[in-house]
Design a protein around this motif. Structure first.
Motif, PDB file in Angstrom:
ATOM      1  N   GLY A 118       0.823  -1.212   0.000  1.00  0.00           N
ATOM      2  CA  GLY A 118       0.000   0.000   0.000  1.00  0.00           C
ATOM      3  C   GLY A 118       0.850   1.250   0.000  1.00  0.00           C
ATOM      4  N   ASP A 119       0.742   2.027   1.076  1.00  0.00           N
ATOM      5  CA  ASP A 119       1.482   3.292   1.171  1.00  0.00           C
ATOM      6  C   ASP A 119       2.722   3.162   2.037  1.00  0.00           C
ATOM      7  OD1 ASP A 119       0.153   2.862   3.507  1.00  0.00           O
ATOM      8  OD2 ASP A 119      -0.656   4.897   3.719  1.00  0.00           O
ATOM      9  N   PHE A 120       3.335   1.961   2.054  1.00  0.00           N
ATOM     10  CA  PHE A 120       4.509   1.749   2.900  1.00  0.00           C
ATOM     11  C   PHE A 120       5.687   2.608   2.446  1.00  0.00           C
ATOM     12  CE2 PHE A 120       8.534  -0.559   3.759  1.00  0.00           C
ATOM     13  CZ  PHE A 120       8.506  -0.486   5.142  1.00  0.00           C
ATOM     14  N   ALA A 121       6.262   3.367   3.378  1.00  0.00           N
ATOM     15  CA  ALA A 121       7.466   4.167   3.122  1.00  0.00           C
ATOM     16  C   ALA A 121       8.477   3.827   4.209  1.00  0.00           C
ATOM     17  CB  ALA A 121       7.138   5.656   3.155  1.00  0.00           C
ATOM     18  N   PRO A 122       9.653   3.299   3.859  1.00  0.00           N
ATOM     19  CA  PRO A 122      10.618   2.876   4.882  1.00  0.00           C
ATOM     20  C   PRO A 122      11.100   4.001   5.799  1.00  0.00           C
ATOM     21  CG  PRO A 122      11.141   1.879   2.770  1.00  0.00           C
ATOM     22  CD  PRO A 122      10.066   2.891   2.502  1.00  0.00           C
ATOM     23  N   ASP A 123      11.154   5.240   5.290  1.00  0.00           N
ATOM     24  CA  ASP A 123      11.587   6.391   6.090  1.00  0.00           C
ATOM     25  C   ASP A 123      12.957   6.128   6.719  1.00  0.00           C
ATOM     26  OD1 ASP A 123      11.637   8.837   7.366  1.00  0.00           O
ATOM     27  OD2 ASP A 123      10.322   8.236   9.014  1.00  0.00           O
ATOM     28  N   VAL A 124      13.968   5.947   5.837  1.00  0.00           N
ATOM     29  CA  VAL A 124      15.328   5.646   6.301  1.00  0.00           C
ATOM     30  C   VAL A 124      16.090   6.947   6.528  1.00  0.00           C
ATOM     31  CG1 VAL A 124      17.492   4.474   5.748  1.00  0.00           C
ATOM     32  CG2 VAL A 124      15.298   3.487   5.021  1.00  0.00           C
ATOM     33  N   LEU A 154       6.638   1.417  11.994  1.00  0.00           N
ATOM     34  CA  LEU A 154       5.703   1.716  13.080  1.00  0.00           C
ATOM     35  C   LEU A 154       4.444   2.418  12.549  1.00  0.00           C
ATOM     36  CD1 LEU A 154       5.132   1.685  16.122  1.00  0.00           C
ATOM     37  CD2 LEU A 154       6.378   3.854  16.304  1.00  0.00           C
ATOM     38  N   ALA A 155       4.645   3.458  11.745  1.00  0.00           N
ATOM     39  CA  ALA A 155       3.496   4.205  11.219  1.00  0.00           C
ATOM     40  C   ALA A 155       2.643   3.326  10.304  1.00  0.00           C
ATOM     41  CB  ALA A 155       3.989   5.431  10.450  1.00  0.00           C
ATOM     42  N   PHE A 156       3.296   2.511   9.471  1.00  0.00           N
ATOM     43  CA  PHE A 156       2.561   1.634   8.560  1.00  0.00           C
ATOM     44  C   PHE A 156       1.746   0.601   9.342  1.00  0.00           C
ATOM     45  CE2 PHE A 156       2.300  -2.285   6.034  1.00  0.00           C
ATOM     46  CZ  PHE A 156       1.683  -1.811   4.883  1.00  0.00           C
ATOM     47  N   ALA A 157       2.358   0.021  10.377  1.00  0.00           N
ATOM     48  CA  ALA A 157       1.665  -0.992  11.181  1.00  0.00           C
ATOM     49  C   ALA A 157       0.453  -0.398  11.892  1.00  0.00           C
ATOM     50  CB  ALA A 157       2.636  -1.591  12.198  1.00  0.00           C
ATOM     51  N   LYS A 158       0.609   0.815  12.413  1.00  0.00           N
ATOM     52  CA  LYS A 158      -0.521   1.461  13.096  1.00  0.00           C
ATOM     53  C   LYS A 158      -1.672   1.710  12.136  1.00  0.00           C
ATOM     54  CE  LYS A 158       1.719   3.774  17.007  1.00  0.00           C
ATOM     55  NZ  LYS A 158       2.058   5.091  17.616  1.00  0.00           N
ATOM     56  N   ARG A 159      -1.362   2.196  10.934  1.00  0.00           N
ATOM     57  CA  ARG A 159      -2.416   2.483   9.954  1.00  0.00           C
ATOM     58  C   ARG A 159      -3.162   1.218   9.532  1.00  0.00           C
ATOM     59  NH1 ARG A 159       1.536   5.798   7.671  1.00  0.00           N
ATOM     60  NH2 ARG A 159       1.964   4.283   6.019  1.00  0.00           N
ATOM     61  N   ASN A 160      -2.416   0.085   9.529  1.00  0.00           N
ATOM     62  CA  ASN A 160      -3.002  -1.163   9.052  1.00  0.00           C
ATOM     63  C   ASN A 160      -3.327  -2.135  10.180  1.00  0.00           C
ATOM     64  OD1 ASN A 160      -2.756  -1.156   5.854  1.00  0.00           O
ATOM     65  ND2 ASN A 160      -0.923  -0.158   6.679  1.00  0.00           N
ATOM     66  N   LYS A 161      -3.315  -1.621  11.425  1.00  0.00           N
ATOM     67  CA  LYS A 161      -3.689  -2.413  12.609  1.00  0.00           C
ATOM     68  C   LYS A 161      -2.905  -3.724  12.683  1.00  0.00           C
ATOM     69  CE  LYS A 161      -8.333  -0.465  13.109  1.00  0.00           C
ATOM     70  NZ  LYS A 161      -8.088   0.675  12.224  1.00  0.00           N
ATOM     71  N   GLN A 162      -1.570  -3.603  12.518  1.00  0.00           N
ATOM     72  CA  GLN A 162      -0.684  -4.756  12.643  1.00  0.00           C
ATOM     73  C   GLN A 162       0.245  -4.557  13.829  1.00  0.00           C
ATOM     74  OE1 GLN A 162       1.276  -6.116   9.069  1.00  0.00           O
ATOM     75  NE2 GLN A 162      -0.267  -5.180   7.739  1.00  0.00           N
TER      76      GLN A 162
END
Length: 592
Positions: A27-33, A49-57
């Motif tokens: 989806g909108d995953f951005a590694p943010d390195v 962390l941000a991706f997991a929160k948005r996708n309830k993982q």
């Protein structure tokens, strides 16, 4: 094996590959390195962390899944660890550090690595921009120094850069100057110091033409004749422009600045009316209280604050000229980006200019370039007030730079006298060193500050060999050259012994190597944000890591493989410091 210049970008790509390979709906995953705190690793990926929160993982479980799916080459180059709720830390293994240092061993290779960032782009940088027939003063320092650094950063990153000095060489002041010139000219003074004489004549002309006076009307008529193309008036104006440019160029030479164009306000004089006509025809400009203005009702501040593009008396103004300038740069230079440097007081003007240009270009199908108004704070004296002479006058820039050289020469001469007789510099060499140190100290004192802030101008601080100063960095480079002179080898001629180098081992060797491979990140941050102080801070930290290494690990040891790896670290530090200071416009020295 290909070794990428930008390691953070490698990690970013590897993480996206891992996400795709592990069956996660990216989806909108951005590694943010980004670069990490050295205590935790070299780089940190914060996007999990941000991706997991948005996708309830579960972020930690997601991070583990991504690490397991990383490409084999990435696992071979990095140690990975999960921190906190799901941050992934990447630490380069010593062999990977050595690969990068062996690959990027010259300024040409560093530049080739960096050049992909802005390759194929054309950027116009508008900086310095003094007024004709006036002395450049300390207030012109920041625009010139920051502007040149931004040009060099963009060029190194692959852009074609057009340096444009948008001189204030047209307008009402020339009527008063011509009025004064015809009455009080001192020909000897004009020959001796033309810019000072023109400044004196303008001051006399201005004082002699108060509002409502017949003399003011005479001065206005002089301006009218100039604007209508009167031969004698134009010849005078050309004289003013020529002597001004010559005086400016003397200062630019000291600062190692060379412009491609001097397209001042006068250049756009015949290009103004078509702009006004087009804006009216498009319905963007309208009459208001006799003036021609553009409103921006959607903007919270400018809804009731119009952008005046023609004054009520029918005269054009800065807005008219700046719109014509924007159009010319897009159509003639095909600019992908435009940078204009002024102090922060002009922020509203350029924000309105950008809003107007965006609407104008959208309606006409023109491409709007990236536009950046780069602002900066004031240069303050140690009393926290604008820097002035003791008499309260504005300090001339040529006097400031002259004093910088003299103060540096006094320090260099004093230290030279304490050197062994056989190692002392000649007075000519002392003068050359003082020029580099003095001018570099002024430049670096400005560039090491966040440009948005005011900064305190302190001779003692900027000429100190301690702290974040040009002399400290220049001395670090000179110390490295001294080591190579003792070793009987040039830093650029290490290829013959590099293969002998033992793996990096000691804590200070590894810390220095880790700092060196982060040069691309500092370069990219400084360039993308148009804030050179990020590069200056990196160079200062690099010099500190080098000093710690040099104090802990003797370089010229008998063990050939250890000696080779330490000389390599010295050479790469010297290369990076030289490259970084050059990008800031500061010239370096081999001896001081």
């Amino acid at each position: 094996m290909h070794v990428s210049f930008n390691i953070a970008a490698d990690i970013d790509a590897a993480m996206k590959t891992a996400v795709a390979a592990s069956g996660i709906d990216a989806g909108d995953f951005a590694p943010d390195v980004r670069t990490a705190d050295p205590r935790h690793g070299d780089f940190q990926a914060n996007g999990v962390l941000a991706f997991a929160k948005r996708n309830k993982q579960n972020p930690r479980a997601l991070a583990e899944k991504i690490i397991a799916a990383l490409p084999g080459e990435t696992k071979a180059r990095f140690d990975t660890a999960i921190a906190g709720p799901g941050f992934i830390n990447f630490t380069l293994k010593p062999a990977a550090l050595a690969d990068w240092l062996n690959t990027y061993d010259s300024i040409q290779k560093l530049s080739a690595g960096a050049s992909s960032a802005y390759a194929g782009q054309t950027w116009v940088v508008d900086y310095s921009s003094p007024n004709t027939a006036k002395q450049m003063h300390v207030g012109h320092l920041r625009s010139a120094v920051i502007g040149e650094a931004i040009c060099r950063l963009l060029e190194f990153s692959g852009a074609k850069v057009i340096r444009d000095n948008h001189l204030g060489d047209w307008g009402t002041q020339f009527g008063k100057l011509i009025y004064g010139y015809k009455r009080w000219l001192d020909k000897d003074a004009l020959a001796r110091d033309p810019i000072s004489e023109l400044e004196r004549l303008y001051k006399l002309g201005n004082e002699a033409t108060p509002d409502g006076s017949p003399e003011l009307e005479e001065a206005r008529q002089e301006l009218v004749k100039l604007q209508r193309g009167d031969y004698d008036s134009l010849e005078l104006w050309k004289l003013f422009s020529e002597v001004s440019k010559k005086a400016f160029d003397e200062i630019y030479k000291q600062l190692a600045i060379k412009f491609d164009h001097y397209l001042g306000e006068s250049f756009y004089n015949d290009k103004l009316q078509p702009v006004l006509d087009e804006l009216q025809k498009l319905g963007l400009a309208e009459e208001s209280q006799g003036a021609l203005v553009v409103f921006h009702p959607e903007h919270p501040r400018f809804a009731k604050q119009p952008f005046i593009i023609r004054k009520s008396d029918g005269a054009s103004n800065y807005a008219t000229t700046d719109l014509a300038t924007m159009l010319y740069r897009v159509e003639h230079f095909h600019a992908d980006g435009i940078v204009i440097l002024t102090d922060f007081r002009q922020s509203d003007h350029f924000e309105q200019l950008a809003l107007t240009a965006e609407k104008w270009f959208a309606k006409t199908g023109r491409r709007m370039p990236r536009f950046a108004h780069v602002t900066f704070g004031a240069v303050l004296g140690e009393n926290n007030k604008p820097l002035k002479t003791r008499d309260g006058d504005t300090i001339k820039l040529k006097d400031l730079l002259g004093e910088a050289e003299e103060r540096a020469h006094a320090i260099v001469s004093e230290k030279n006298a304490s050197r062994p007789k056989a190692e002392q510099f000649t007075d000519e060499e002392c003068r050359a060193i003082a020029h580099h140190v003095g001018i570099g100290a002024v430049q670096y004192a400005d560039l090491s500050q966040n440009r948005s802030s005011d900064y305190l101008f302190s001779w003692d601080k900027m000429l100190s060999l301690d702290g974040n100063t040009a002399p400290y960095l220049l001395y670090a480079i000179a110390r490295i050259h001294s080591i190579f002179r003792k070793a009987g080898i040039e830093p650029e001629a290490l290829a013959a012994i590099e293969k002998e180098a033992a793996p990096l081992e000691t804590p200070t060797e590894l810390a220095l190597a880790r700092k060196l491979v982060k040069f691309p990140d500092a370069l990219r941050l400084a360039t993308d944000t148009l804030r050179p102080h990020f590069l200056a801070l990196y160079l200062y930290e690099l010099a500190g890591d080098y000093s710690a290494f040099n104090n802990a690990d003797k370089v010229l040891v008998d063990d050939a493989p250890v000696r080779a790896r330490r000389l390599l670290l010295c050479a790469r530090t010297q290369l990076t410091l030289n490259t970084g200071l050059n990008l800031l416009g500061v010239r370096t020295l081999k001896r001081m």
